[in-house]
Design an enzyme around this catalytic site. Structure first.
Site: not given
Ligand SMILES: [Zn+2]
Length: 351
Positions: A126, A256, A169, A171
């Site tokens: 991120h 996740d 991931d 996200h």
């Protein structure tokens, strides 16, 4: 000939901590304990941990970002943004996380290692050119991609090596996307839940300028499970990798998207994760001489993360077995076919 698979893990990655925060040292402790229990650690070649240089950080970040982080971290706990914490150990952990990823990618690019695994915190995908975000301080996988390109040119390679980054991931890897958005030498492919924080990662975000087509987002609806994962990999990820023909494959590994993870609503199982890890190793064998380096991102159920990373370790070490003590969740597998149909029709991502 036996595989030389590099591993970086070190106690200093446990010192970055904030009580009660989901991105916690216990994540990495659980991974290391599982690798020990499964007797996998001995199969790796351990690399010493090294801090990334300022120039390495600046290969992915603006000067202002590096200076801001350095200035903000002190001997007291601080928040670098609304989600990203720092304590007095965070600078060292963050620069060593980037250094670890860079060293593994460099060693694999030079042929000193066959594959690599960076078990590091804080995570990186991120972190944008200009700011920390979502528990991430520096973009470890981006620094690794740049280091690999630099190593190849220093070694006399005529053309800039082509790096593919696959991010599974849950996200969207918005920071990695931003860093390479206009760069045709780096293909970024992200599979993620959509909608979900950080809100980016729609399929029309396909790169810009010379980088148009070298950014592939696969936004999966909440509830997507192993069926959607397998279809997305087979229909979109693998064809995109084959078209791009990378010299090195980097993996941003986040666990996740598992059904039991507390932060999101995808429904992958550990078996689905193990499958995609094996596929990526096989894709590296097919496309780029087996050169693949995985870097740890998210995953907030410690048992899921530990077993998931152990299955990735087995894939990297060339072992066939896998473990899934948790099985499938109760929710079904949402059909992601409509999104994949649209993606296949897009230039770059599709045919
Ligand atoms: Zn995540």
């Amino acid at each position: 000939m036996s595989l030389r698979v590099g591993l970086v893990h070190a106690p200093l990655f446990l010192d970055h901590a904030k009580p009660g925060h989901p991105e916690r040292p216990e994540r990495l402790l659980a991974v290391t304990a599982e690798l020990e229990r499964a007797r996998l650690l001995g199969g790796f070649t351990a690399l010493p941990v090294r801090a990334a240089s300022r120039d390495e950080l600046l290969s992915a970040h603006e000067t202002g970002h590096v200076d801001h982080v350095h200035g903000a971290i002190s001997d007291r706990p601080v928040m670098l943004d609304e989600d990203t914490y720092a304590n007095e150990h965070t600078w060292r952990a963050a620069v060593c996380a980037a250094g670890a990823a860079a060293d593994l990618a460099t060693a694999v690019m030079r042929g000193e290692l066959d594959r690599g695994l960076a078990l590091v915190r804080p995570p990186g995908h991120h972190a944008t050119p200009s700011r920390t975000m979502g528990f991430c301080v520096f973009n470890n996988v981006a620094v690794a991609a740049r280091a690999a390109q630099l190593a190849a040119s220093a070694g006399g390679a005529a053309a800039k090596p082509r790096i593919a980054i696959v991010d599974f991931d849950v996200h969207h890897g918005n920071g990695t996307q931003d860093i390479f958005y206009a760069d045709p030498s780096v293909l970024f492919i992200s599979l993620h839940q959509f909608p979900l924080w950080p809100g980016t990662g729609w399929l029309t975000e396909a790169g810009e300028g010379a980088g148009l087509g070298a950014n592939v987002n696969i936004p999966l609806p909440p509830g997507t499970g192993d069926g959607g994962l397998r279809a997305a990999y087979t229909r979109i990820v693998l064809p995109a990798l084959r078209r791009f023909a990378p010299d090195l494959l980097l993996v941003s590994g986040g666990w996740d998207a598992h059904w039991r993870d507390p932060l999101a609503q995808l429904q992958y199982t550990l078996g689905g994760y193990a499958w995609v890890c094996r596929q990526l190793v096989e894709a590296a064998d097919e496309l780029c001489g087996g050169r693949v380096v995985a870097v740890l991102e998210g995953g907030y159920d410690t048992e899921v993360l530990a077993v998931g990373v152990a299955n990735l370790a087995r894939a990297l070490l060339g072992r066939d077995e896998q473990e899934d003590p948790l099985g499938a969740g109760l929710a079904g597998d949402t059909d992601a076919g409509a999104i994949l149909d649209r993606l296949e029709r897009l230039p770059g991502a599709g045919g």
